[in-house]
Design an enzyme around this catalytic site. Structure first.
Site, short mmCIF file in Angstrom:
data_model
loop_
_atom_site.label_atom_id
_atom_site.label_comp_id
_atom_site.label_asym_id
_atom_site.label_seq_id
_atom_site.Cartn_x
_atom_site.Cartn_y
_atom_site.Cartn_z
N GLY A 212 0.83 -1.20 0.00
CA GLY A 212 0.00 0.00 0.00
C GLY A 212 0.85 1.24 0.00
N ALA A 213 1.96 1.19 -0.77
CA ALA A 213 2.96 2.26 -0.70
C ALA A 213 2.73 3.35 -1.73
CB ALA A 213 4.36 1.66 -0.89
N ASN B 294 0.97 -2.59 5.25
CA ASN B 294 0.17 -1.38 5.41
C ASN B 294 -1.07 -1.36 4.51
OD1 ASN B 294 -0.11 1.77 5.77
ND2 ASN B 294 0.08 1.42 3.56
N TYR C 223 -13.96 -3.97 9.24
CA TYR C 223 -12.67 -3.29 9.37
C TYR C 223 -12.08 -3.49 10.77
CZ TYR C 223 -9.34 0.63 8.98
OH TYR C 223 -8.20 1.41 8.95
N ALA D 30 -12.73 -5.86 12.89
CA ALA D 30 -12.35 -7.27 13.07
C ALA D 30 -10.99 -7.52 12.41
CB ALA D 30 -13.41 -8.18 12.48
N SER E 17 -5.19 -0.33 13.66
CA SER E 17 -5.99 0.90 13.74
C SER E 17 -6.54 1.04 15.15
CB SER E 17 -7.15 0.84 12.75
OG SER E 17 -8.09 1.86 13.03
N LYS F 23 -8.61 -5.37 11.86
CA LYS F 23 -7.53 -4.64 12.55
C LYS F 23 -7.25 -5.23 13.93
CE LYS F 23 -6.66 -1.74 9.26
NZ LYS F 23 -5.36 -1.81 8.57
N ARG G 148 0.13 5.39 -1.97
CA ARG G 148 -0.61 6.58 -1.49
C ARG G 148 -0.58 6.61 0.04
NH1 ARG G 148 -5.97 5.86 -2.54
NH2 ARG G 148 -5.84 3.77 -3.40
N VAL H 111 -2.66 -8.13 -2.28
CA VAL H 111 -2.12 -8.87 -1.13
C VAL H 111 -3.09 -9.94 -0.61
CG1 VAL H 111 -0.55 -7.02 -0.40
CG2 VAL H 111 -2.87 -7.13 0.57
P1 NAP Z 1 -5.19 4.85 1.25
O1 NAP Z 1 -4.73 6.25 1.15
O2 NAP Z 1 -6.58 4.48 0.87
O3 NAP Z 1 -4.16 3.92 0.43
C1 NAP Z 1 -4.37 2.55 0.40
C2 NAP Z 1 -3.13 1.89 -0.17
O4 NAP Z 1 -3.31 0.46 -0.11
C3 NAP Z 1 -2.88 2.22 -1.62
O5 NAP Z 1 -1.49 2.22 -1.83
C4 NAP Z 1 -3.52 1.04 -2.36
O6 NAP Z 1 -2.95 0.82 -3.66
C5 NAP Z 1 -3.17 -0.09 -1.42
N1 NAP Z 1 -4.04 -1.26 -1.52
C6 NAP Z 1 -5.39 -1.30 -1.37
N2 NAP Z 1 -5.83 -2.56 -1.56
C7 NAP Z 1 -4.75 -3.33 -1.82
C8 NAP Z 1 -4.56 -4.69 -2.14
N3 NAP Z 1 -5.59 -5.54 -2.20
N4 NAP Z 1 -3.30 -5.14 -2.39
C9 NAP Z 1 -2.26 -4.28 -2.34
N5 NAP Z 1 -2.36 -2.98 -2.05
C10 NAP Z 1 -3.61 -2.51 -1.80
O7 NAP Z 1 -5.02 4.29 2.75
P2 NAP Z 1 -4.34 4.96 4.04
O8 NAP Z 1 -5.32 5.85 4.68
O9 NAP Z 1 -2.99 5.45 3.70
O10 NAP Z 1 -4.24 3.67 4.98
C11 NAP Z 1 -3.09 2.85 5.01
C12 NAP Z 1 -3.27 1.82 6.13
O11 NAP Z 1 -3.46 2.50 7.36
C13 NAP Z 1 -4.48 0.91 5.96
O12 NAP Z 1 -4.18 -0.38 6.42
C14 NAP Z 1 -5.52 1.56 6.85
O13 NAP Z 1 -6.48 0.64 7.29
C15 NAP Z 1 -4.64 2.04 7.98
N6 NAP Z 1 -5.24 3.13 8.75
C16 NAP Z 1 -5.63 4.28 8.14
C17 NAP Z 1 -6.20 5.30 8.91
C18 NAP Z 1 -6.66 6.60 8.31
O14 NAP Z 1 -7.31 7.38 9.02
N7 NAP Z 1 -6.34 6.91 7.06
C19 NAP Z 1 -6.38 5.09 10.28
C20 NAP Z 1 -5.98 3.89 10.87
C21 NAP Z 1 -5.39 2.92 10.08
P3 NAP Z 1 -3.51 1.63 -4.98
O15 NAP Z 1 -2.99 3.04 -4.85
O16 NAP Z 1 -2.91 0.88 -6.11
O17 NAP Z 1 -5.00 1.56 -4.91
#
Ligand code: NAP
Length: 257
Positions: free
Chosen positions: A22-23, A100, A165, A167, A152, A169, A25, A74
């Site tokens: 998930g690198a 991630n 979600y 569950a 999370s 995390k 974005r 993944v």
């Molecule tokens: P995001 O901006 O939506 O980015 C998601 C990333 O994951 C993107 O790089 C995406 O790739 C990749 N991805 C999605 N599905 C995938 C798959 N099946 N296989 C491989 N890569 C995949 O998310 P974020 O907010 O940065 O969140 C990153 C992590 O932190 C997540 O695990 C999220 O649950 C956790 N988190 C986020 C928050 C928050 O408030 N944002 C809070 C707590 C935890 P593409 O660009 O190719 O789509």
């Protein structure tokens, strides 16, 4: 893209390699850029956004790293196996794995579809399992390494509308602690980071009133910047964190305390 030499990317062998899922974005990109600045070379895994992943590769290269992007779902054990094989062929080794990649498919339980539960658990939890298992032999052979799983605050607290979600995390925390116990004898540490609300594409869709409500529940009174989560990941993969394993570090402005 860097040139290959005898199967390996032509890179400075003194730099360690990090694989970040998930690198392309958000938090994952901030982690990748931060690790590039810390002296890591980067294997970046993304789901489908080729443009964003190319930008992330360029940002890591600008920070001095050799970097390459790999498209991989993944949730698919077969794709993960092939991708980890390609990363090991290209880079020779992986020191740090940051699980991630994550998705949301929110909805109240009463209306939640099977596929919404299964996909969120499949990407967020099974994805981390797939990646970690695929790299475990390499970690055991090298007798050292780092795994960081992106959990999370919602995995600690629960959240109405996010049963799938939360569950996934919470499951990541059990995975973290179990694998930490299994790999400790080999010098591999395994930790989880539990962010609260972070300004990324994942939270961008939230209406402003909802963001204001969340801000009211966060002692520090604001959402996090992705770099503030990346800072903790950078510490956990560093030599300074060699004695930290099985830990869950909240980066949530105090929300879940
Ligand atoms: P995001 O901006 O939506 O980015 C998601 C990333 O994951 C993107 O790089 C995406 O790739 C990749 N991805 C999605 N599905 C995938 C798959 N099946 N296989 C491989 N890569 C995949 O998310 P974020 O907010 O940065 O969140 C990153 C992590 O932190 C997540 O695990 C999220 O649950 C956790 N988190 C986020 C928050 C928050 O408030 N944002 C809070 C707590 C935890 P593409 O660009 O190719 O789509």
């Amino acid at each position: 893209m860097p040139s290959s030499k005898e199967g390996l990317l032509f890179r400075d062998a003194s730099r360690r390699v990090a694989l970040v899922t998930g690198a392309s974005r958000g938090i994952g990109r901030a982690v990748a850029e931060g690790l590039a600045a810390d002296g890591f070379d980067l294997a970046l895994v993304y789901a489908g956004n080729a443009e964003a992943s190319a930008e992330a590769v360029a940002a890591c290269e600008a920070a001095g790293a050799t970097a390459r992007a790999y498209r991989c779902d993944v949730a698919s054990a077969d794709e993960v196996k092939a991708t980890v094989g390609a990363v090991l062929d290209d880079f020779g080794a992986v020191w740090a794995l940051v699980n991630n990649a994550g998705v949301t498919r929110d909805g109240l339980l009463v209306r939640m579809k099977d596929e919404d539960f299964e996909r969120v658990v499949g990407v967020n939890l099974t994805g981390a399992f797939n990646m970690t298992r695929a790299l475990t032999r390499a970690f055991m052979r090298q007798r050292g390494g780092r795994v960081v799983n992106m959990s999370s605050a919602v995995g600690l607290m629960g959240n109405a509308g996010q049963a799938n979600y939360a569950a996934s995390k919470a499951g990541l925390i059990g995975l973290t602690k179990s694998v930490a116990r299994e790999l400790a004898p080999r010098g591999v540490t395994v930790n989880a980071v539990a962010p609260g609300f972070v300004r990324t594409d994942m939270t961008a869709a939230l209406p402003e009133q909802v963001v204001e409500r969340y801000e009211g529940q966060i002692p520090l009174g604001r959402l996090a910047d992705p770099s503030e989560v990346a800072a903790v990941v950078r510490f956990l993969v560093s030599n300074a964190a060699a004695y930290v394993t099985g830990e869950v570090v909240r980066v949530d402005g105090g929300m879940a305390m």
